[in-house]
Design an enzyme around this catalytic site. Structure first.
Site, PDB file in Angstrom:
ATOM      1  N   ALA A 137       0.819  -1.219   0.000  1.00  0.00           N
ATOM      2  CA  ALA A 137       0.000   0.000   0.000  1.00  0.00           C
ATOM      3  C   ALA A 137       0.847   1.261   0.000  1.00  0.00           C
ATOM      4  O   ALA A 137       0.414   2.308   0.451  1.00  0.00           O
ATOM      5  CB  ALA A 137      -0.926  -0.013   1.215  1.00  0.00           C
ATOM      6  N   GLY A 166       2.155   2.715  -2.685  1.00  0.00           N
ATOM      7  CA  GLY A 166       2.071   3.493  -3.933  1.00  0.00           C
ATOM      8  C   GLY A 166       1.396   4.835  -3.702  1.00  0.00           C
ATOM      9  O   GLY A 166       0.599   5.000  -2.770  1.00  0.00           O
ATOM     10  N   ARG A 217      -2.621   8.333 -10.277  1.00  0.00           N
ATOM     11  CA  ARG A 217      -3.765   8.480 -11.174  1.00  0.00           C
ATOM     12  C   ARG A 217      -5.044   8.899 -10.442  1.00  0.00           C
ATOM     13  O   ARG A 217      -6.020   9.278 -11.063  1.00  0.00           O
ATOM     14  CB  ARG A 217      -3.985   7.166 -11.938  1.00  0.00           C
ATOM     15  CG  ARG A 217      -2.909   6.891 -12.989  1.00  0.00           C
ATOM     16  CD  ARG A 217      -2.891   5.453 -13.463  1.00  0.00           C
ATOM     17  NE  ARG A 217      -2.167   4.577 -12.544  1.00  0.00           N
ATOM     18  CZ  ARG A 217      -2.001   3.264 -12.720  1.00  0.00           C
ATOM     19  NH1 ARG A 217      -2.532   2.669 -13.772  1.00  0.00           N
ATOM     20  NH2 ARG A 217      -1.322   2.541 -11.833  1.00  0.00           N
ATOM     21  N   GLY A 257       8.807   0.159  -6.953  1.00  0.00           N
ATOM     22  CA  GLY A 257       8.019  -0.879  -7.616  1.00  0.00           C
ATOM     23  C   GLY A 257       7.492  -1.921  -6.651  1.00  0.00           C
ATOM     24  O   GLY A 257       7.890  -1.991  -5.480  1.00  0.00           O
ATOM     25  N   ASP A 303      -4.805  -1.711  -3.583  1.00  0.00           N
ATOM     26  CA  ASP A 303      -5.769  -1.092  -4.501  1.00  0.00           C
ATOM     27  C   ASP A 303      -6.648  -2.127  -5.203  1.00  0.00           C
ATOM     28  O   ASP A 303      -7.301  -1.827  -6.187  1.00  0.00           O
ATOM     29  CB  ASP A 303      -5.069  -0.183  -5.515  1.00  0.00           C
ATOM     30  CG  ASP A 303      -4.223  -0.948  -6.535  1.00  0.00           C
ATOM     31  OD1 ASP A 303      -4.052  -2.175  -6.388  1.00  0.00           O
ATOM     32  OD2 ASP A 303      -3.739  -0.299  -7.486  1.00  0.00           O
ATOM     33  N   ASN A 352     -43.796  14.503  23.183  1.00  0.00           N
ATOM     34  CA  ASN A 352     -44.119  15.052  21.875  1.00  0.00           C
ATOM     35  C   ASN A 352     -43.330  16.348  21.675  1.00  0.00           C
ATOM     36  O   ASN A 352     -43.445  17.279  22.474  1.00  0.00           O
ATOM     37  CB  ASN A 352     -45.617  15.333  21.785  1.00  0.00           C
ATOM     38  CG  ASN A 352     -46.008  15.753  20.382  1.00  0.00           C
ATOM     39  OD1 ASN A 352     -46.332  14.927  19.544  1.00  0.00           O
ATOM     40  ND2 ASN A 352     -45.936  17.052  20.116  1.00  0.00           N
TER      41      ASN A 352
HETATM   42  C1  UD1 Z   1       0.002  -4.174 -10.980  1.00  0.00           C
HETATM   43  C2  UD1 Z   1       0.723  -5.355 -11.635  1.00  0.00           C
HETATM   44  C3  UD1 Z   1      -0.063  -5.804 -12.866  1.00  0.00           C
HETATM   45  C4  UD1 Z   1      -1.478  -6.182 -12.453  1.00  0.00           C
HETATM   46  C5  UD1 Z   1      -2.150  -5.030 -11.694  1.00  0.00           C
HETATM   47  C6  UD1 Z   1      -3.428  -5.541 -11.071  1.00  0.00           C
HETATM   48  C7  UD1 Z   1       3.116  -5.060 -11.184  1.00  0.00           C
HETATM   49  C8  UD1 Z   1       4.423  -4.671 -11.753  1.00  0.00           C
HETATM   50  N1  UD1 Z   1       2.055  -4.958 -12.003  1.00  0.00           N
HETATM   51  O1  UD1 Z   1       0.013  -3.079 -11.873  1.00  0.00           O
HETATM   52  O2  UD1 Z   1       0.562  -6.929 -13.443  1.00  0.00           O
HETATM   53  O3  UD1 Z   1      -2.221  -6.541 -13.592  1.00  0.00           O
HETATM   54  O4  UD1 Z   1      -1.321  -4.552 -10.628  1.00  0.00           O
HETATM   55  O5  UD1 Z   1      -4.191  -4.521 -10.520  1.00  0.00           O
HETATM   56  O6  UD1 Z   1       3.043  -5.456 -10.049  1.00  0.00           O
HETATM   57  N2  UD1 Z   1       2.988  -0.339  -4.546  1.00  0.00           N
HETATM   58  C9  UD1 Z   1       3.857  -0.163  -3.511  1.00  0.00           C
HETATM   59  N3  UD1 Z   1       5.097   0.319  -3.761  1.00  0.00           N
HETATM   60  C10 UD1 Z   1       5.534   0.634  -5.022  1.00  0.00           C
HETATM   61  C11 UD1 Z   1       4.619   0.467  -6.087  1.00  0.00           C
HETATM   62  C12 UD1 Z   1       3.346  -0.022  -5.830  1.00  0.00           C
HETATM   63  O7  UD1 Z   1       3.527  -0.439  -2.361  1.00  0.00           O
HETATM   64  O8  UD1 Z   1       6.682   1.059  -5.156  1.00  0.00           O
HETATM   65  C13 UD1 Z   1       1.626  -0.862  -4.267  1.00  0.00           C
HETATM   66  C14 UD1 Z   1       0.556   0.146  -4.602  1.00  0.00           C
HETATM   67  O9  UD1 Z   1       0.185   0.889  -3.438  1.00  0.00           O
HETATM   68  C15 UD1 Z   1      -0.612  -0.716  -5.086  1.00  0.00           C
HETATM   69  C16 UD1 Z   1       0.056  -1.990  -5.586  1.00  0.00           C
HETATM   70  O10 UD1 Z   1       1.380  -1.981  -5.080  1.00  0.00           O
HETATM   71  O11 UD1 Z   1      -1.502  -1.036  -4.028  1.00  0.00           O
HETATM   72  C17 UD1 Z   1       0.041  -2.088  -7.100  1.00  0.00           C
HETATM   73  O12 UD1 Z   1       0.759  -0.993  -7.655  1.00  0.00           O
HETATM   74  P1  UD1 Z   1       0.269  -0.240  -8.957  1.00  0.00           P
HETATM   75  O13 UD1 Z   1       1.273   0.796  -9.286  1.00  0.00           O
HETATM   76  O14 UD1 Z   1      -1.138   0.157  -8.835  1.00  0.00           O
HETATM   77  O15 UD1 Z   1       0.410  -1.433 -10.050  1.00  0.00           O
HETATM   78  P2  UD1 Z   1      -0.345  -1.558 -11.429  1.00  0.00           P
HETATM   79  O16 UD1 Z   1       0.309  -0.661 -12.414  1.00  0.00           O
HETATM   80  O17 UD1 Z   1      -1.795  -1.427 -11.247  1.00  0.00           O
HETATM   81 CA    CA Z   2      -3.065  -0.847  -9.510  1.00  0.00          CA
END
Ligand code: UD1
Ligand code: CA
Length: 449
Positions: free
Chosen positions: A12, A14, A18, A79, A104, A362
């Site tokens: 969590a 990220g 968007r 990532g 998410d 009342n």
């Molecule tokens: C990711 C997957 C994708 C999948 C999709 C499903 C990867 C590389 N890709 O893409 O294959 O189809 O989810 O919904 O995993 N997060 C962190 N730290 C970071 C980056 C992200 O904790 O450095 C967390 C975010 O808070 C989020 C989750 O990881 O809850 C997914 O990250 P997000 O950037 O939304 O990945 P997607 O591009 O949706």
């Molecule tokens: Ca996502």
């Protein structure tokens, strides 16, 4: 059969770029609570041995929302693979299936979590199990690549995929179960050779496959696996949750005359034979007793309504409203931090705040409890069977005794004894014929045409 002991790691950290928000993505609410709380509740159904949540630096709101579960801080957002590594401290020594969940993707069912955990680990299970789904329409999900035998070989992100790979219908939901024995060894081998230059958790699949470890896919429905990356997707997820909550309410014996216009919170409790009319909003913390009726355009939050009570139309029940058996709260009545006894009535245009209203009392139209002096809140006590005439101001702290009557239009600042009449009004004056002579004078003064 008891569940296999599992651990859960929720990513969590990220930023949710968007979402275009100053709040962490996982704090955006669904059915009245942060999306991460939905995930934690579902995870709890598996009675996991350990749960940890990966957050970014300074995400105190998330830490507070997930407490008492520990948080691990991912120092830099490099990532999903890097985020999972941050869980090392909390998962140290755990050899069973580790569910890696994306914060998410909060609608995953417990059944799917069990299925993926069950397919992972010792006794013929796979080292890495991925939950796949087949999303409708165009999307950016990672694709699940399989070999000729249908074994999962790798996950390729949409941005890195070839046109052929983009044709693959089966996608990565983000939910995986990875054997605790292999998890961190595999994570340490992930590189950054991809379009974004990030550590992708998804690369763990190709690494495991390449090392002869078993991989597997569990398929589930899109409604529980959709990822929330934008406000539009948040709204779609809200609709999914609402549909489920409405169905559950009706299955439990409540009538929702027009289900799609009733908004429920994750914890709304509707008793048997409750009727909810169109256009009612339930915020968190509402319990409605059997046979109660909630009429249109009412808004309830943190309130308890006992059996047979009738609320609305156009009523507002705020936190701490406790409405007794068979009581009535009518149009344009606001109740906050107040108890209405059995059969009490406040049918029109009133504010009842920080008050106790006795059974059978009342409350006339336009009654206001003046509970706030700009600094403190004060209580109003209204006795059993008391009668408060219309347009009365009750200046708290004040007590109206049992059975007392307050005359309409009074401003009451002192306690009224039981069964007394309190009247606070300037004496009425009457001037016979005054209106006639007034009209004649005005007529005479009019300029002649
Ligand atoms: C990711 C997957 C994708 C999948 C999709 C499903 C990867 C590389 N890709 O893409 O294959 O189809 O989810 O919904 O995993 N997060 C962190 N730290 C970071 C980056 C992200 O904790 O450095 C967390 C975010 O808070 C989020 C989750 O990881 O809850 C997914 O990250 P997000 O950037 O939304 O990945 P997607 O591009 O949706
Ligand atoms: Ca996502």
């Amino acid at each position: 059969m008891p569940d296999t002991p599992v651990a859960a790691l929720i990513l969590a950290a990220g930023l949710g770029t968007r979402m275009k928000s100053t709040h962490p993505k996982v704090m955006h609410p669904l059915a009245g609570r942060p999306m991460v709380a939905h995930l934690l509740e579902t995870v709890a159904a598996l009675t996991p041995e350990r749960v940890a949540v990966v957050v970014g630096p300074g995400m105190d709101a998330v830490a507070a929302a997930v407490a008492p579960h520990p948080v691990c801080v991912q120092a830099e957002r490099l990532g999903t693979g890097d985020a999972a590594k941050a869980g090392r401290g909390e998962l140290d020594g755990f050899a069973g299936p580790v569910l890696v969940l994306y914060g998410d993707t909060p609608l995953v069912s417990a059944a799917t979590m069990r299925a993926v955990a069950g397919a992972c680990g010792a006794g013929g299970g796979a080292a890495v199990v991925v939950v796949g789904f087949r999303p409708a329409g165009s999307h950016e999900y990672g694709r699940l690549v399989t070999d000729d035998a249908g074994v999962l070989t790798q996950i390729v992100e949409a941005k890195d995929a070839t046109p052929e790979q983009l044709e693959i219908g089966l996608c990565n939901s983000g939910l995986m179960a990875i054997s605790g024995e292999h998890l961190f060894a595999l994570l340490d081998q992930i590189g950054t050779g991809n379009d974004k230059g990030e550590y992708y958790l998804t690369d763990i699949v190709a690494l495991a496959y390449g090392q002869g470890l078993k991989t597997a896919i569990v398929e589930a429905e899109e409604t529980e696996l959709m990822g929330i990356n934008s406000r539009a997707e948040l709204a779609v997820a809200e609709a999914v949750v609402q549909t489920e909550l409405r169905a559950r309410a009706m299955a439990g014996g409540a009538t929702l005359i027009d289900p799609t216009s009733v908004w429920l919170a994750h914890d709304t409790v509707l008793g048997q034979d409750v009727t909810v009319h169109p256009n009612v909003v339930f915020g968190p913390g509402v319990t409605i007793g059997d046979e109660a009726e909630i009429k249109s355009f009412s808004h309830l939050e943190g309130a308890t309504v006992a059996a047979g009570a009738v609320i609305g139309p156009y009523a507002r029940l705020r936190p701490g409203a406790d409405i007794g058996v068979g009581a009535r709260v009518g149009n344009f009545v606001e109740v906050k931090n107040a108890t209405l006894g059995e059969g009490a009535k406040a049918n029109h245009l009133s504010y009842i705040g920080d008050a106790t209203v006795g059974a059978g009392a009342n409350i006339g139209a336009g009654t206001i409890t003046c509970n706030y002096d700009g600094f403190d809140k004060h209580r109003t006590k209204i006795g059993v069977n008391a009668f408060i005439g219309s347009n009365t101001a009750l200046v708290a702290p004040v007590t109206i005794g049992d059975g007392a009557i307050v005359a309409a239009g009074s401003t009451i600042g002192r306690d009224v004894a039981a069964d007394a009449l309190a009247i606070e009004r300037a004496p009425q004056e009457e001037k016979p014929g005054w209106a006639t002579s007034f009209r004649q004078q005005r007529q005479a003064a009019k300029p002649k045409k």
